[in-house]
Design a protein around this motif. Structure first.
Motif, PDB file in Angstrom:
ATOM      1  N   ASN A 139       0.820  -1.212   0.000  1.00 52.86           N
ATOM      2  CA  ASN A 139       0.000   0.000   0.000  1.00 52.86           C
ATOM      3  C   ASN A 139       0.852   1.258   0.000  1.00 52.86           C
ATOM      4  O   ASN A 139       1.959   1.266   0.535  1.00 52.86           O
ATOM      5  CB  ASN A 139      -0.908   0.032   1.246  1.00 52.86           C
ATOM      6  N   PHE A 140       0.300   2.296  -0.585  1.00 47.79           N
ATOM      7  CA  PHE A 140       0.868   3.652  -0.547  1.00 47.79           C
ATOM      8  C   PHE A 140       2.255   3.720  -1.188  1.00 47.79           C
ATOM      9  O   PHE A 140       3.121   4.459  -0.733  1.00 47.79           O
ATOM     10  CB  PHE A 140       0.955   4.181   0.900  1.00 47.79           C
ATOM     11  N   THR A 141       2.509   2.945  -2.224  1.00 50.44           N
ATOM     12  CA  THR A 141       3.846   2.946  -2.822  1.00 50.44           C
ATOM     13  C   THR A 141       3.929   3.982  -3.952  1.00 50.44           C
ATOM     14  O   THR A 141       3.022   4.070  -4.781  1.00 50.44           O
ATOM     15  CB  THR A 141       4.184   1.563  -3.407  1.00 50.44           C
ATOM     16  N   SER A 200       3.433   2.563  -7.410  1.00 53.50           N
ATOM     17  CA  SER A 200       2.151   1.907  -7.705  1.00 53.50           C
ATOM     18  C   SER A 200       2.227   0.390  -7.837  1.00 53.50           C
ATOM     19  O   SER A 200       1.802  -0.190  -8.839  1.00 53.50           O
ATOM     20  CB  SER A 200       1.529   2.482  -8.989  1.00 53.50           C
ATOM     21  N   PHE A 201       2.739  -0.263  -6.805  1.00 49.75           N
ATOM     22  CA  PHE A 201       2.672  -1.725  -6.752  1.00 49.75           C
ATOM     23  C   PHE A 201       1.210  -2.143  -6.611  1.00 49.75           C
ATOM     24  O   PHE A 201       0.379  -1.358  -6.149  1.00 49.75           O
ATOM     25  CB  PHE A 201       3.443  -2.245  -5.539  1.00 49.75           C
ATOM     26  N   ASN A 202       0.912  -3.392  -6.977  1.00 45.98           N
ATOM     27  CA  ASN A 202      -0.443  -3.876  -6.754  1.00 45.98           C
ATOM     28  C   ASN A 202      -0.810  -3.687  -5.280  1.00 45.98           C
ATOM     29  O   ASN A 202      -0.054  -4.060  -4.393  1.00 45.98           O
ATOM     30  CB  ASN A 202      -0.548  -5.357  -7.110  1.00 45.98           C
ATOM     31  N   SER A 203      -1.996  -3.153  -5.026  1.00 45.12           N
ATOM     32  CA  SER A 203      -2.358  -2.842  -3.645  1.00 45.12           C
ATOM     33  C   SER A 203      -3.467  -3.742  -3.111  1.00 45.12           C
ATOM     34  O   SER A 203      -3.872  -3.587  -1.968  1.00 45.12           O
ATOM     35  CB  SER A 203      -2.785  -1.378  -3.536  1.00 45.12           C
ATOM     36  N   SER A 204      -3.977  -4.658  -3.925  1.00 41.48           N
ATOM     37  CA  SER A 204      -4.986  -5.586  -3.403  1.00 41.48           C
ATOM     38  C   SER A 204      -4.699  -7.006  -3.854  1.00 41.48           C
ATOM     39  O   SER A 204      -4.965  -7.381  -4.999  1.00 41.48           O
ATOM     40  CB  SER A 204      -6.394  -5.191  -3.844  1.00 41.48           C
ATOM     41  N   VAL A 246      -7.572  -3.705   9.036  1.00 35.97           N
ATOM     42  CA  VAL A 246      -9.028  -3.549   9.147  1.00 35.97           C
ATOM     43  C   VAL A 246      -9.565  -4.764   9.898  1.00 35.97           C
ATOM     44  O   VAL A 246      -8.818  -5.713  10.167  1.00 35.97           O
ATOM     45  CB  VAL A 246      -9.703  -3.489   7.750  1.00 35.97           C
ATOM     46  N   ASN A 247     -10.843  -4.727  10.219  1.00 39.15           N
ATOM     47  CA  ASN A 247     -11.494  -5.873  10.835  1.00 39.15           C
ATOM     48  C   ASN A 247     -11.182  -7.127  10.003  1.00 39.15           C
ATOM     49  O   ASN A 247     -11.380  -7.145   8.786  1.00 39.15           O
ATOM     50  CB  ASN A 247     -13.004  -5.615  10.856  1.00 39.15           C
ATOM     51  N   ARG A 261       0.147   2.877  10.208  1.00 36.46           N
ATOM     52  CA  ARG A 261      -0.289   4.223  10.591  1.00 36.46           C
ATOM     53  C   ARG A 261      -1.275   4.770   9.564  1.00 36.46           C
ATOM     54  O   ARG A 261      -2.288   5.369   9.918  1.00 36.46           O
ATOM     55  CB  ARG A 261       0.942   5.134  10.717  1.00 36.46           C
ATOM     56  N   GLY A 262      -1.001   4.553   8.306  1.00 39.49           N
ATOM     57  CA  GLY A 262      -1.886   5.049   7.249  1.00 39.49           C
ATOM     58  C   GLY A 262      -3.299   4.500   7.360  1.00 39.49           C
ATOM     59  O   GLY A 262      -4.267   5.171   7.025  1.00 39.49           O
ATOM     60  N   TRP A 263      -3.401   3.271   7.836  1.00 39.36           N
ATOM     61  CA  TRP A 263      -4.709   2.629   7.961  1.00 39.36           C
ATOM     62  C   TRP A 263      -5.330   2.816   9.341  1.00 39.36           C
ATOM     63  O   TRP A 263      -6.457   2.388   9.571  1.00 39.36           O
ATOM     64  CB  TRP A 263      -4.568   1.125   7.706  1.00 39.36           C
TER      65      TRP A 263
END
Lengths: 348, 341
Positions: B46-48, B51-55, B81-82, B114-116
């Protein structure tokens, strides 16, 4: 008037009591169906639907499954009717929607709804009373996530510090559709300038007045909705003859309306109050009223063309043709889609 | 020993856009399946800036759809997340693939956590795994901890009142979802506590890996000891370096900009103890080292670098499948047959 678009749906991947299936079978069938309608070309969009923790495995993770649909198809757009946005973490939806959009080369139509079943909010420990602010703040998180630069959002429901979501979606202006059930939601959607998805529980007159309300509200607020689409969900079925179509679809439609939607208190009585299993007589009456509405798009191609033209005449620009009924024979189902694509859509 | 392809990073490089690299990744998954790999792995970052795959779950579903036999390695980041969301997504991918998913939960960096507004502590990750396992199990469940309250007990939820358990639907196709943990020291500790395979990311050196893998003995109990490596293979070692060197260097520069690595060294320094680049003999020799030193018995080899021409990657996947995999998988392979390829 621009020609009305027709999408098909709504895929729920349920293994129901009447038609239990292995889930892998259902997901494989979804991918095969997606390829089938992709090749038919005239069908614009394939629509998915979501619930959580429902006894029959109703699909909970639409954007994940959309990844599979995107990999299976080349042309068709992929929509959600709807992703229950208030039950999700907005930042996660922002990431996943962007990835689906890139994977599919810009074919995502992100359809969002509030969600309403208490049990679903409970599963994620979210107070249902926060669903509206979650929805509204969530939309803002999506927009900031997809714009250039970092997000920086601080709300009552979501806080996203100085981070940049990557990748961005393929579509510069990824279409957001909002489920608008009732007048206030329609006004809110118009304020956002979002495309809308209207309920399958509306008569033609109600559709017209809701659509008029949407445009009037947008005009009053000075919102440009020239590119927004007006979608409506209508159940439908095409066969060679009316009799064949009715005999195939009617029992399943009745089950869908009475047992499924009834179980969620989705149907309303004549005063607009939700009805559930606790009021069986009113539920029967509500289901019967809706069968009469949806029967206008069940039949031989000529009859369905007429039914779809009536809907288009209300100002609706995208019809989600709801062909997914429980336990219908697969060959007849594929034939119905084929007739829709080749004998109905080109003639609306 | 078993072999996987990946973890695929899927960032636009080499003048390609996202649509190109996502399609390229799916094609590489199919090629790996054809040449006998056991699995294909999809990473997520995430947040790269690059733009690496994020999901992982979205692309794992796509890989599951395109392939028929390989296992699909899904690497969701836990603690953000939950865990119920992750449980549902993995169950869906498992059904799309008819039971081929392996979940390797990642531990987030401090910056990503931290971002999440999430956590990356041992306690949180262990708690997420407990939720995942309960969700995938056959029984309705409840879970009350410092991190999760499932189901919530919220007064205004009239319909849900009195329901003190919940059942995640659909259930995975598999009876028991294979679960690994990926990351650094925290992940190694979580894996040890849970007694599940620890799956080291490719960027750790052999020296860095030794403490993480200490005591993991795969020799007699059938335990999986997985490891990810950056690998490239060509008919000669010179060709392998020439083709893949710049692409791997570019990947590591991207990982460094993303904060995944805290160093951005010269390529020559990066190679040592980290990359496996060479002809089949070099690759085989190097893999024996990981087998002997760490007891590794499941190698996930990246092989796919988007800065390269996709055709070269395809050839490398084929060569690895034909010349390296048999050495480790075909126990008792007669020398006369070994020499044929």
């Amino acid at each position: 008037m621009a020609p009305v678009e027709v999408g098909v749906g709504i895929w729920s991947l349920q293994s129901t009591k009447a038609g239990p299936r292995h889930f892998s079978y259902l997901y494989r069938e979804l991918m095969e169906d997606a390829q089938f309608v992709d090749e038919l070309k005239t069908i614009k969009t394939i629509w998915q639907t979501e619930h959580h923790f429902w006894y029959d495995g109703y699909c909970p993770s639409l954007l994940t499954v959309a990844g599979g649909i995107a990999a299976a198809t080349k042309h068709i757009r992929i929509g959600q009717s709807t992703l229950l946005f208030s039950e999700h973490e907005a930042l996660r939806v922002a990431h996943q929607a962007a990835v689906v959009d890139q994977l599919s080369g810009g074919r995502l139509d992100l359809g969002l709804g509030l969600g309403y079943r208490d049990n679903e909010f409970d599963g994620f420990n979210i107070d249902r009373r926060t669903r509206r602010p979650r929805f509204e703040e969530g939309i803002e998180v999506l927009r900031r996530s997809w714009a250039d630069g970092p997000v920086n959002f601080e709300g009552t429901q979501f806080t996203v510090p100085d981070v940049e979501v990557t990748p961005k979606p393929y579509q510069r202006d990824l279409p957001i559709w909002v489920a608008a059930v009732g007048e206030n939601p329609i006004k809110r959607a118009a304020k956002m300038g979002a495309s809308i998805i209207l309920s399958d529980a509306l008569t033609l007159d109600q559709l017209s007045s809701h659509i008029e309300l949407y445009y009037r509200t947008a005009e009053e607020l000075g919102v440009d909705v020239s590119r927004a689409k007006i979608g409506v969900l209508r159940r439908g079925w095409v066969a060679e003859t009316d009799e064949e179509a009715f005999s195939q679809a009617r029992p399943s439609l009745k089950f869908l309306l009475r047992e499924q939607l009834g179980g969620w208190r989705y149907l309303v009585d004549e005063r607009g109050e939700p009805v559930g299993f606790d009021r069986p007589a009113e539920l029967d009456a509500a289901a019967a009223r809706l069968i009469a509405v949806h029967e206008r798009t069940i039949g031989r191609p000529e009859r369905v063309i007429r039914g779809l033209r009536e809907i288009a005449a209300t100002g609706c620009t995208h019809i989600i043709f709801g062909t997914r009924f429980d336990s219908l024979p697969r060959q007849k189902y594929l034939r119905s889609l084929e007739l829709l694509a080749t004998e109905v859509i080109p003639h609306i | 020993m078993r072999f996987g392809l990946g973890p695929l990073t899927i960032e636009p490089a080499g003048g390609k856009n996202h649509v190109d690299v996502y399609e390229e990744a799916l094609e590489q998954a199919v090629i790996a399946e054809w040449w006998g790999f056991d699995s294909v792995w999809v990473g997520e970052h995430n947040f790269t800036p690059d733009s690496f795959n994020s999901s992982s779950s979205v692309i794992a579903a796509a890989v599951a759809q395109r392939t028929t036999f390989v296992r699909v390695g899904m690497m969701p980041t836990l603690g953000l997340v939950n865990a119920m969301y992750v449980a549902e997504e993995a169950a869906c991918v498992d059904n799309i693939s008819n039971g081929r998913v392996i979940v390797a939960g990642q531990v987030a960096s401090d910056a990503v956590a931290r971002g999440w507004g999430g956590q990356n502590s041992v306690e949180r990750i262990v708690d997420d795994v407990a939720v995942l396992r309960a969700s995938w199990g056959p029984n309705p469940f409840s879970h009350h901890s410092d991190f999760h309250t499932i189901p919530g007990e919220i007064d205004v939820h009239v319909q849900a009142r009195g329901l003190d358990r919940i059942s995640v639907q659909p259930k995975p196709a598999q009876l028991e979802m294979p679960l690994w943990i990926s990351g650094g020291a925290t992940a190694a500790q979580v894996a040890r506590e849970l007694n599940v395979p620890f799956f080291a990311p490719a960027h750790f050196t052999l020296d860095e890996l030794r403490p993480f893998y200490a005591g993991r003995d795969s020799s007699d109990n059938g335990q999986i000891v997985p490891i990810a490596r950056d690998v490239f293979i060509a008919p000669t070692t010179e060709q392998a370096y020439e083709l893949a060197g710049p692409a791997i260097a570019e990947l590591y520069a991207s990982l460094s900009r993303a904060g995944v690595l805290d160093h951005n060294e010269d390529f020559d320094k990066l190679v040592a103890g980290r990359f496996i680049i060479g002809d089949p003999d070099v690759c085989i020799t190097s893999l024996y080292e990981y087998q002997n030193e760490l007891n590794a018995n499941y190698v996930v080899a990246r092989l796919a670098y988007h800065a390269m021409h996709a055709g070269e990657t395809s050839k490398a996947i084929q060569l690895f499948g034909q010349a390296v995999v048999p050495e480790f998988r075909m126990f008792g392979l007669p020398e006369e047959i070994r020499r044929v390829v």
